[in-house]
Scaffold this motif. Structure first.
Motif, PDB file in Angstrom:
ATOM      1  N   UNK A  15       0.828  -1.204   0.000  1.00 37.75           N
ATOM      2  CA  UNK A  15       0.000   0.000   0.000  1.00 37.75           C
ATOM      3  C   UNK A  15       0.863   1.255   0.000  1.00 37.75           C
ATOM      4  N   UNK A  16       1.924   1.254   0.808  1.00 39.69           N
ATOM      5  CA  UNK A  16       2.825   2.400   0.860  1.00 39.69           C
ATOM      6  C   UNK A  16       3.625   2.527  -0.439  1.00 39.69           C
ATOM      7  N   UNK A  17       4.096   1.400  -0.966  1.00 41.37           N
ATOM      8  CA  UNK A  17       4.882   1.422  -2.199  1.00 41.37           C
ATOM      9  C   UNK A  17       4.059   1.911  -3.377  1.00 41.37           C
ATOM     10  N   UNK A  71      12.043  -9.999  -4.242  1.00 40.67           N
ATOM     11  CA  UNK A  71      12.360  -8.571  -4.346  1.00 40.67           C
ATOM     12  C   UNK A  71      11.104  -7.811  -4.752  1.00 40.67           C
ATOM     13  N   UNK A  72      11.056  -6.544  -4.379  1.00 41.25           N
ATOM     14  CA  UNK A  72       9.889  -5.722  -4.687  1.00 41.25           C
ATOM     15  C   UNK A  72      10.075  -4.988  -6.015  1.00 41.25           C
ATOM     16  N   UNK A  73       9.002  -4.899  -6.760  1.00 38.42           N
ATOM     17  CA  UNK A  73       8.999  -4.275  -8.078  1.00 38.42           C
ATOM     18  C   UNK A  73       7.928  -3.189  -8.108  1.00 38.42           C
ATOM     19  N   UNK A  74       8.295  -2.036  -8.651  1.00 40.73           N
ATOM     20  CA  UNK A  74       7.347  -0.943  -8.864  1.00 40.73           C
ATOM     21  C   UNK A  74       7.425  -0.525 -10.323  1.00 40.73           C
ATOM     22  N   UNK A  75       6.264  -0.408 -10.966  1.00 33.93           N
ATOM     23  CA  UNK A  75       6.237   0.007 -12.361  1.00 33.93           C
ATOM     24  C   UNK A  75       5.207   1.091 -12.596  1.00 33.93           C
ATOM     25  N   UNK A  76       5.564   2.104 -13.386  1.00 30.72           N
ATOM     26  CA  UNK A  76       4.613   3.142 -13.777  1.00 30.72           C
ATOM     27  C   UNK A  76       4.960   3.608 -15.190  1.00 30.72           C
ATOM     28  N   UNK A  77       4.368   4.719 -15.618  1.00 30.74           N
ATOM     29  CA  UNK A  77       4.574   5.174 -16.992  1.00 30.74           C
ATOM     30  C   UNK A  77       6.041   5.468 -17.308  1.00 30.74           C
ATOM     31  N   UNK A  78       6.826   5.793 -16.276  1.00 33.46           N
ATOM     32  CA  UNK A  78       8.227   6.149 -16.498  1.00 33.46           C
ATOM     33  C   UNK A  78       9.147   4.950 -16.600  1.00 33.46           C
ATOM     34  N   UNK A  79       8.702   3.785 -16.135  1.00 31.17           N
ATOM     35  CA  UNK A  79       9.562   2.607 -16.191  1.00 31.17           C
ATOM     36  C   UNK A  79       9.353   1.671 -15.029  1.00 31.17           C
ATOM     37  N   UNK A 111      11.654  -1.412   3.596  1.00 23.33           N
ATOM     38  CA  UNK A 111      11.127  -0.451   4.567  1.00 23.33           C
ATOM     39  C   UNK A 111      11.950   0.832   4.571  1.00 23.33           C
ATOM     40  N   UNK A 112      13.267   0.693   4.499  1.00 23.37           N
ATOM     41  CA  UNK A 112      14.141   1.872   4.472  1.00 23.37           C
ATOM     42  C   UNK A 112      13.910   2.687   3.203  1.00 23.37           C
ATOM     43  N   UNK A 147      11.986   7.419   0.413  1.00 25.17           N
ATOM     44  CA  UNK A 147      11.213   7.934  -0.724  1.00 25.17           C
ATOM     45  C   UNK A 147      10.155   8.928  -0.251  1.00 25.17           C
ATOM     46  N   UNK A 148       9.512   8.620   0.856  1.00 28.39           N
ATOM     47  CA  UNK A 148       8.506   9.537   1.399  1.00 28.39           C
ATOM     48  C   UNK A 148       9.149  10.847   1.842  1.00 28.39           C
TER      49      UNK A 148
END
Length: 224
Positions: A17-19, A161-169, A179-180, A185-186
């Protein structure tokens, strides 16, 4: 080598949720400019962010046997990360496999290769990041690995491992650092928000960060 490991993911709803509130650019910067996938890996669906833990799979050249097995193991909220040897001249993933992942509520698929049936995949609102599209078929005779470390171009991905994807990549966050990285990032977003407010009030980014000092260090002169 052909080796399949069990698929275990964390109880991570709060982390996801935070990511999901962050952007890939912010995360990349916050973790020391690390984890960015090849910018040629692009989303099929604009405006659809995804995040989750990686289920890794490596296939043989122009083959999808191991991918089919990995998809049968996938769990809700995961992201399939496929090393297809950067082969773009075949489409190992299409609408049928996307339907299985969508039904299982898997968050998405990322590959350094190509996919097919892109219109059908977009219609079912299943997010895929890939380098290209290809209608060329694949075999089902090659061995590979599932839930072992893989290399997607220059990024090493470990299972979980955690993965985040959006329009930029796409960006990877190591499981042990998640967590760190979210915390940093926040903080970065909060600092940028303050800067944006100052710019809206008429200040210049050049002055806010005192980039004149850098100009002086580099002996850059501005002509009138």
């Amino acid at each position: 080598m052909c080796d399949v490991k069990n698929n275990v993911i964390d109880d991570n709803k709060e982390i996801l949720e935070e990511l999901s509130k962050l952007t890939t650019a912010t995360v990349h910067e916050a973790q020391g400019k690390k984890g960015a996938f090849n910018p040629n890996i692009k989303p099929l669906i604009k405006g659809k962010h995804i995040c989750g833990q990686a289920l890794t799979v490596k296939t043989g050249p122009s083959d999808n046997l191991m991918l089919i097995k990995a998809i049968s193991m996938a769990q809700e909220g995961q992201i399939i990360v496929l090393d297809h040897n950067s082969i773009e001249m075949s489409g190992p993933f299409g609408a049928v496999l996307a339907t299985e992942l969508k039904t299982k509520k898997v968050s998405g698929l990322i590959t350094n290769g190509s996919v097919r049936d892109s219109e059908d995949i977009k219609k079912m609102d299943f997010q895929v990041f890939c380098k290209n599209l290809s209608i060329l078929g694949t075999s089902k005779v090659e061995v590979g690995t599932i839930n072992h470390p893989i290399a997607v171009d220059n990024v090493v991905v470990n299972p979980g491992d955690y993965i985040l994807g959006d329009d930029d990549g796409v960006v990877l966050i190591k499981k042990e650092n998640i967590k760190e990285v979210i915390r940093e990032s926040k903080l970065r977003d909060e600092k940028e928000s303050v800067v944006i407010d100052r710019i809206k009030k008429g200040e210049s980014l050049f002055d806010i960060y005192n980039y004149q000092k850098k100009f002086d260090e580099l002996n850059i002169e501005v002509e009138n």
